[in-house]
Design a protein around this motif. Sequence first.
Motif, PDB file in Angstrom:
ATOM      1  N   GLY B  23       0.835  -1.197   0.000  1.00  0.00           N
ATOM      2  CA  GLY B  23       0.000   0.000   0.000  1.00  0.00           C
ATOM      3  C   GLY B  23       0.866   1.241   0.000  1.00  0.00           C
ATOM      4  O   GLY B  23       2.095   1.162  -0.045  1.00  0.00           O
ATOM      5  N   ARG B  24       0.194   2.387   0.093  1.00  0.00           N
ATOM      6  CA  ARG B  24       0.911   3.665  -0.017  1.00  0.00           C
ATOM      7  C   ARG B  24       1.479   4.063   1.349  1.00  0.00           C
ATOM      8  O   ARG B  24       1.062   5.042   1.958  1.00  0.00           O
ATOM      9  N   TYR B  25       2.437   3.294   1.818  1.00  0.00           N
ATOM     10  CA  TYR B  25       3.042   3.588   3.116  1.00  0.00           C
ATOM     11  C   TYR B  25       4.300   4.431   2.945  1.00  0.00           C
ATOM     12  O   TYR B  25       4.797   4.607   1.836  1.00  0.00           O
ATOM     13  N   GLY B  26       4.823   4.885   4.075  1.00  0.00           N
ATOM     14  CA  GLY B  26       5.975   5.785   4.049  1.00  0.00           C
ATOM     15  C   GLY B  26       7.301   5.070   3.870  1.00  0.00           C
ATOM     16  O   GLY B  26       7.365   3.849   3.674  1.00  0.00           O
ATOM     17  N   LEU B  27       8.353   5.859   3.967  1.00  0.00           N
ATOM     18  CA  LEU B  27       9.705   5.398   3.671  1.00  0.00           C
ATOM     19  C   LEU B  27      10.138   4.216   4.543  1.00  0.00           C
ATOM     20  O   LEU B  27      10.719   3.246   4.047  1.00  0.00           O
ATOM     21  N   GLU B  28       9.832   4.290   5.843  1.00  0.00           N
ATOM     22  CA  GLU B  28      10.392   3.303   6.784  1.00  0.00           C
ATOM     23  C   GLU B  28       9.926   1.889   6.477  1.00  0.00           C
ATOM     24  O   GLU B  28      10.657   0.924   6.673  1.00  0.00           O
ATOM     25  N   GLY B  85      24.958  -2.672  -0.774  1.00  0.00           N
ATOM     26  CA  GLY B  85      23.996  -3.218   0.186  1.00  0.00           C
ATOM     27  C   GLY B  85      24.551  -3.183   1.596  1.00  0.00           C
ATOM     28  O   GLY B  85      23.837  -2.858   2.545  1.00  0.00           O
ATOM     29  N   PHE B  86      25.835  -3.479   1.715  1.00  0.00           N
ATOM     30  CA  PHE B  86      26.476  -3.467   3.035  1.00  0.00           C
ATOM     31  C   PHE B  86      26.461  -2.057   3.636  1.00  0.00           C
ATOM     32  O   PHE B  86      26.171  -1.873   4.817  1.00  0.00           O
ATOM     33  N   VAL B  87      26.762  -1.047   2.795  1.00  0.00           N
ATOM     34  CA  VAL B  87      26.774   0.347   3.290  1.00  0.00           C
ATOM     35  C   VAL B  87      25.388   0.704   3.811  1.00  0.00           C
ATOM     36  O   VAL B  87      25.226   1.237   4.920  1.00  0.00           O
ATOM     37  N   PHE B  88      24.350   0.387   3.009  1.00  0.00           N
ATOM     38  CA  PHE B  88      22.991   0.710   3.444  1.00  0.00           C
ATOM     39  C   PHE B  88      22.646  -0.047   4.721  1.00  0.00           C
ATOM     40  O   PHE B  88      22.111   0.527   5.682  1.00  0.00           O
ATOM     41  N   HIS B  89      22.968  -1.341   4.743  1.00  0.00           N
ATOM     42  CA  HIS B  89      22.591  -2.191   5.884  1.00  0.00           C
ATOM     43  C   HIS B  89      23.257  -1.688   7.171  1.00  0.00           C
ATOM     44  O   HIS B  89      22.627  -1.658   8.239  1.00  0.00           O
ATOM     45  N   ALA B  90      24.516  -1.272   7.051  1.00  0.00           N
ATOM     46  CA  ALA B  90      25.242  -0.803   8.232  1.00  0.00           C
ATOM     47  C   ALA B  90      24.641   0.506   8.754  1.00  0.00           C
ATOM     48  O   ALA B  90      24.373   0.655   9.950  1.00  0.00           O
ATOM     49  N   LEU B  91      24.400   1.454   7.842  1.00  0.00           N
ATOM     50  CA  LEU B  91      23.869   2.755   8.265  1.00  0.00           C
ATOM     51  C   LEU B  91      22.453   2.611   8.827  1.00  0.00           C
ATOM     52  O   LEU B  91      22.113   3.172   9.867  1.00  0.00           O
ATOM     53  N   ASN B  92      21.623   1.842   8.118  1.00  0.00           N
ATOM     54  CA  ASN B  92      20.251   1.659   8.583  1.00  0.00           C
ATOM     55  C   ASN B  92      20.244   0.870   9.892  1.00  0.00           C
ATOM     56  O   ASN B  92      19.387   1.099  10.748  1.00  0.00           O
ATOM     57  N   PHE B 127      15.912   9.725   6.086  1.00  0.00           N
ATOM     58  CA  PHE B 127      16.392  10.351   4.844  1.00  0.00           C
ATOM     59  C   PHE B 127      17.911  10.438   4.843  1.00  0.00           C
ATOM     60  O   PHE B 127      18.554  10.191   3.822  1.00  0.00           O
ATOM     61  N   LEU B 128      18.482  10.785   5.994  1.00  0.00           N
ATOM     62  CA  LEU B 128      19.940  10.888   6.101  1.00  0.00           C
ATOM     63  C   LEU B 128      20.597   9.539   5.783  1.00  0.00           C
ATOM     64  O   LEU B 128      21.606   9.482   5.068  1.00  0.00           O
ATOM     65  N   VAL B 129      19.997   8.465   6.295  1.00  0.00           N
ATOM     66  CA  VAL B 129      20.522   7.120   6.028  1.00  0.00           C
ATOM     67  C   VAL B 129      20.518   6.845   4.520  1.00  0.00           C
ATOM     68  O   VAL B 129      21.514   6.373   3.950  1.00  0.00           O
ATOM     69  N   VAL B 135      25.356   8.075  -1.420  1.00  0.00           N
ATOM     70  CA  VAL B 135      26.691   8.670  -1.614  1.00  0.00           C
ATOM     71  C   VAL B 135      27.761   7.568  -1.550  1.00  0.00           C
ATOM     72  O   VAL B 135      28.656   7.497  -2.408  1.00  0.00           O
ATOM     73  N   GLY B 136      27.631   6.685  -0.563  1.00  0.00           N
ATOM     74  CA  GLY B 136      28.593   5.583  -0.406  1.00  0.00           C
ATOM     75  C   GLY B 136      28.602   4.682  -1.638  1.00  0.00           C
ATOM     76  O   GLY B 136      29.657   4.291  -2.137  1.00  0.00           O
TER      77      GLY B 136
END
Lengths: 277, 147
Positions: B23-28, B85-92, B127-129, B135-136
Amino acid sequence: MERRVSVKVQRYASNGLPPRIEQYEVPQKEGMTILDALMFIKENLDGSLAFRASCRMGICGSCAMFVNGYPYLACHTQIHEIGKQELIIKPLPNFPVVKDLVVDLSSLFDRHRTVLPYLIRSEEPDDTRPIVQRPDELEAFLKFSYCIKCGICVSGCPTCASDPTFLGPQALAQAWRYSADNRDEGFAKRKESLDRPHGVWNCHLAGACSEACPKGVDPALGIQRLKRALIASYFGLFRKRKATLGPPVSWEAAPPEGAPRPPERTVTPEDTSLSGD
Amino acid sequence: MAIPLKARPVQNDLGIVGWGWAGRYGLERYLYTLHRLTGLGVLFYLVLHIFATSTRIFGEPAWKATMGFLHHPAFRFGEYLVFAGFVFHALNGVRLIFQELGYLLGKPTPPVFPYSYGLRDFRPVAFLVVVLAVVGAFVAFCDMFLV
């Protein structure tokens, strides 16, 4: 010219046939809610359409349904809020469908019961000593007590979508509602229901529960606070200010000077059939 | 003794498909899915890495053959995806550690319309994540394919 809205409803009758979509044309009036449109269909176009509704003012939580890709309370949402001239209405996901838009919420209530959703006190209540709560102590749980058990949070939760045994955001948020209440002394008992497989640790913070909640309950916040409290409790660090008892109250004593009085009786018991004869 | 949990019937459940689109849910809600996917990707890479390096026990020819096979551009691109994927996974993951302990979510507020909720109030963190992960991933792309 009369404005019309096209309402497509998913129909299903538990008779082994797959669900189908049926389309109805409904005249749209100003302020018309989704529930009004369904009522119009049932009264004028198709009496066999099944949906659940009761209070029509966002209190009972009966009319939650999935409209154009988002869960809403049908009585609480006007058609113009959707912003489309075509509504696609489906039953709430993650609950078994009984008929058309009616889903079986018994699993929601079963899970609600498992978290002991009531105040647990170690002592018997004393009617003459009221419990005193400060405004900040009330605010700690007030938001979570507005849950109407409509099931929208469960329908949005991705963990509920793939784990049918998960306690779910509704029950977990209610566990925090009572655990955060400083009149409650039952956290240790409640912990057994939460800290287990498919319990609180299966929440991975997708946030859809809080986003979709029509009453602003914010289950995600409650669940994360519950996790923090559980971790603190493992180290013996979970503390909350114990509720204090107020001064003794005598129900027979005259009210203090200036206190508001109840309205005068306008009908005597003898005037009514409820006089106890 | 806790009341046992019964699985509910799954007749209308979204299932794993519901992770992707519900559905139309948010970013998280979609970061939740991406976090799982990237986690599985990194785990898959670990298994593949152990398998590839273990070919050394079969001697130098086996090792060289494996390395030759893994130098295919498709594996190089896969390696890039694993890093992104690793960069995203670590930051998130850092965001989730804080938020799952009830921090960066605010305090319970009185339920006055329009309602607020913690995750939306702290959406800039999510958003920062995303921005840092993009960028990474971009820097890694430049390093692996352009420089």
